[in-house]
Design a protein around this motif. Structure first.
Motif, PDB file in Angstrom:
ATOM      1  N   ALA A   1       2.383 -22.434 -33.317  1.00 21.04           N
ATOM      2  CA  ALA A   1       3.734 -23.002 -33.264  1.00 21.04           C
ATOM      3  C   ALA A   1       4.778 -22.010 -33.785  1.00 21.04           C
ATOM      4  O   ALA A   1       5.872 -21.876 -33.220  1.00 21.04           O
ATOM      5  N   ALA A   2       4.431 -21.286 -34.854  1.00 19.31           N
ATOM      6  CA  ALA A   2       5.370 -20.305 -35.411  1.00 19.31           C
ATOM      7  C   ALA A   2       5.594 -19.154 -34.437  1.00 19.31           C
ATOM      8  O   ALA A   2       6.732 -18.706 -34.232  1.00 19.31           O
ATOM      9  N   ASN A   3       4.510 -18.673 -33.800  1.00 24.15           N
ATOM     10  CA  ASN A   3       4.648 -17.594 -32.824  1.00 24.15           C
ATOM     11  C   ASN A   3       5.449 -18.050 -31.602  1.00 24.15           C
ATOM     12  O   ASN A   3       6.247 -17.284 -31.051  1.00 24.15           O
ATOM     13  N   LEU A   4       5.223 -19.288 -31.171  1.00 24.13           N
ATOM     14  CA  LEU A   4       5.977 -19.821 -30.040  1.00 24.13           C
ATOM     15  C   LEU A   4       7.463 -19.916 -30.382  1.00 24.13           C
ATOM     16  O   LEU A   4       8.324 -19.590 -29.569  1.00 24.13           O
ATOM     17  N   ARG A   5       7.741 -20.350 -31.612  1.00 22.79           N
ATOM     18  CA  ARG A   5       9.150 -20.450 -32.048  1.00 22.79           C
ATOM     19  C   ARG A   5       9.802 -19.076 -32.079  1.00 22.79           C
ATOM     20  O   ARG A   5      10.938 -18.902 -31.637  1.00 22.79           O
ATOM     21  N   VAL A   6       9.124 -18.065 -32.590  1.00 25.55           N
ATOM     22  CA  VAL A   6       9.663 -16.707 -32.635  1.00 25.55           C
ATOM     23  C   VAL A   6       9.881 -16.175 -31.218  1.00 25.55           C
ATOM     24  O   VAL A   6      10.897 -15.523 -30.931  1.00 25.55           O
ATOM     25  N   ALA A   7       8.951 -16.468 -30.307  1.00 27.14           N
ATOM     26  CA  ALA A   7       9.107 -16.023 -28.916  1.00 27.14           C
ATOM     27  C   ALA A   7      10.324 -16.676 -28.269  1.00 27.14           C
ATOM     28  O   ALA A   7      11.090 -16.019 -27.547  1.00 27.14           O
ATOM     29  N   HIS A   8      10.544 -17.965 -28.552  1.00 26.88           N
ATOM     30  CA  HIS A   8      11.717 -18.660 -27.995  1.00 26.88           C
ATOM     31  C   HIS A   8      13.018 -18.093 -28.560  1.00 26.88           C
ATOM     32  O   HIS A   8      13.996 -17.933 -27.827  1.00 26.88           O
TER      33      HIS A   8
ATOM     34  N   GLU B   1      17.786 -12.443 -26.203  1.00 30.10           N
ATOM     35  CA  GLU B   1      17.876 -11.617 -25.001  1.00 30.10           C
ATOM     36  C   GLU B   1      18.831 -12.239 -23.978  1.00 30.10           C
ATOM     37  O   GLU B   1      19.630 -11.539 -23.362  1.00 30.10           O
ATOM     38  N   PHE B   2      18.772 -13.557 -23.842  1.00 28.04           N
ATOM     39  CA  PHE B   2      19.675 -14.261 -22.931  1.00 28.04           C
ATOM     40  C   PHE B   2      21.133 -14.105 -23.373  1.00 28.04           C
ATOM     41  O   PHE B   2      22.024 -13.860 -22.556  1.00 28.04           O
ATOM     42  N   ARG B   3      21.377 -14.199 -24.678  1.00 26.92           N
ATOM     43  CA  ARG B   3      22.733 -14.013 -25.196  1.00 26.92           C
ATOM     44  C   ARG B   3      23.218 -12.586 -24.977  1.00 26.92           C
ATOM     45  O   ARG B   3      24.377 -12.359 -24.659  1.00 26.92           O
ATOM     46  N   TYR B   4      22.334 -11.608 -25.145  1.00 24.30           N
ATOM     47  CA  TYR B   4      22.706 -10.218 -24.923  1.00 24.30           C
ATOM     48  C   TYR B   4      23.110 -10.002 -23.472  1.00 24.30           C
ATOM     49  O   TYR B   4      24.118  -9.342 -23.193  1.00 24.30           O
TER      50      TYR B   4
END
Length: 151
Positions: free
Chosen positions: A36-43, A49-52
């Motif tokens: 869950a923590a890795n998934l949250r970091v990936a999101h 990246e989307f904001r950039y």
């Protein structure tokens, strides 16, 4: 950019209580904490990246619009002793009066497009160069007014 940031112009920060409740729920349901923590970091990385990309595309759009805007701007060059007409911006409701007053003689030209004008009573006042147009006509008894309009 998130829809919240597009509408309000600032980023949305969730309250700390909601994040703690989400973690408490993960622990209570016996879900895998590391996944869950890795998934949250990936999101979060994907969101950054989307904001950039949104920022980069908006800056490209602004540059294109500035080029299009600057293409239709003409610089006006005035000399001392030229005669100009002054745009009267307060006459919006009175349709029968002319929006241009003058002619005024240019006494001085400063560096950033500010003009010193002299009226018939020899009073000198300052006005920006965007509010005047070159006066083509006779100065004296008869006034033949010809104003150049750029469209």
């Amino acid at each position: 950019m998130s829809s919240y940031q597009l509408v309000l112009g600032k980023s949305c920060h969730l309250p700390v209580e909601l994040e703690h409740k989400a973690m408490w729920t993960l622990k209570k349901l016996n879900l895998d904490w590391d996944v869950a923590a890795n998934l949250r970091v990936a999101h979060l990385n994907k969101l950054d990246e989307f904001r950039y990309h949104a920022y980069a595309s908006s800056s490209l759009y602004k540059e294109k619009m500035k080029c299009i805007h600057d293409k239709y701007i003409w610089n006006k060059y005035f000399k001392v002793r030229d005669f100009v007409l002054l745009f009267n911006s307060r006459l919006r409701m009175l349709k029968l009066k002319s929006m241009w007053s003058g002619p005024f003689e240019i006494v001085g030209v400063t560096s950033f497009g500010v003009l010193d004008l002299k009226n018939k009573n020899n009073e000198v006042f300052r006005v920006t160069g965007h509010r005047v147009n070159l006066y083509l006509g006779k100065v004296g008894d008869s006034h033949v007014v010809a104003v150049i309009y750029f469209t």
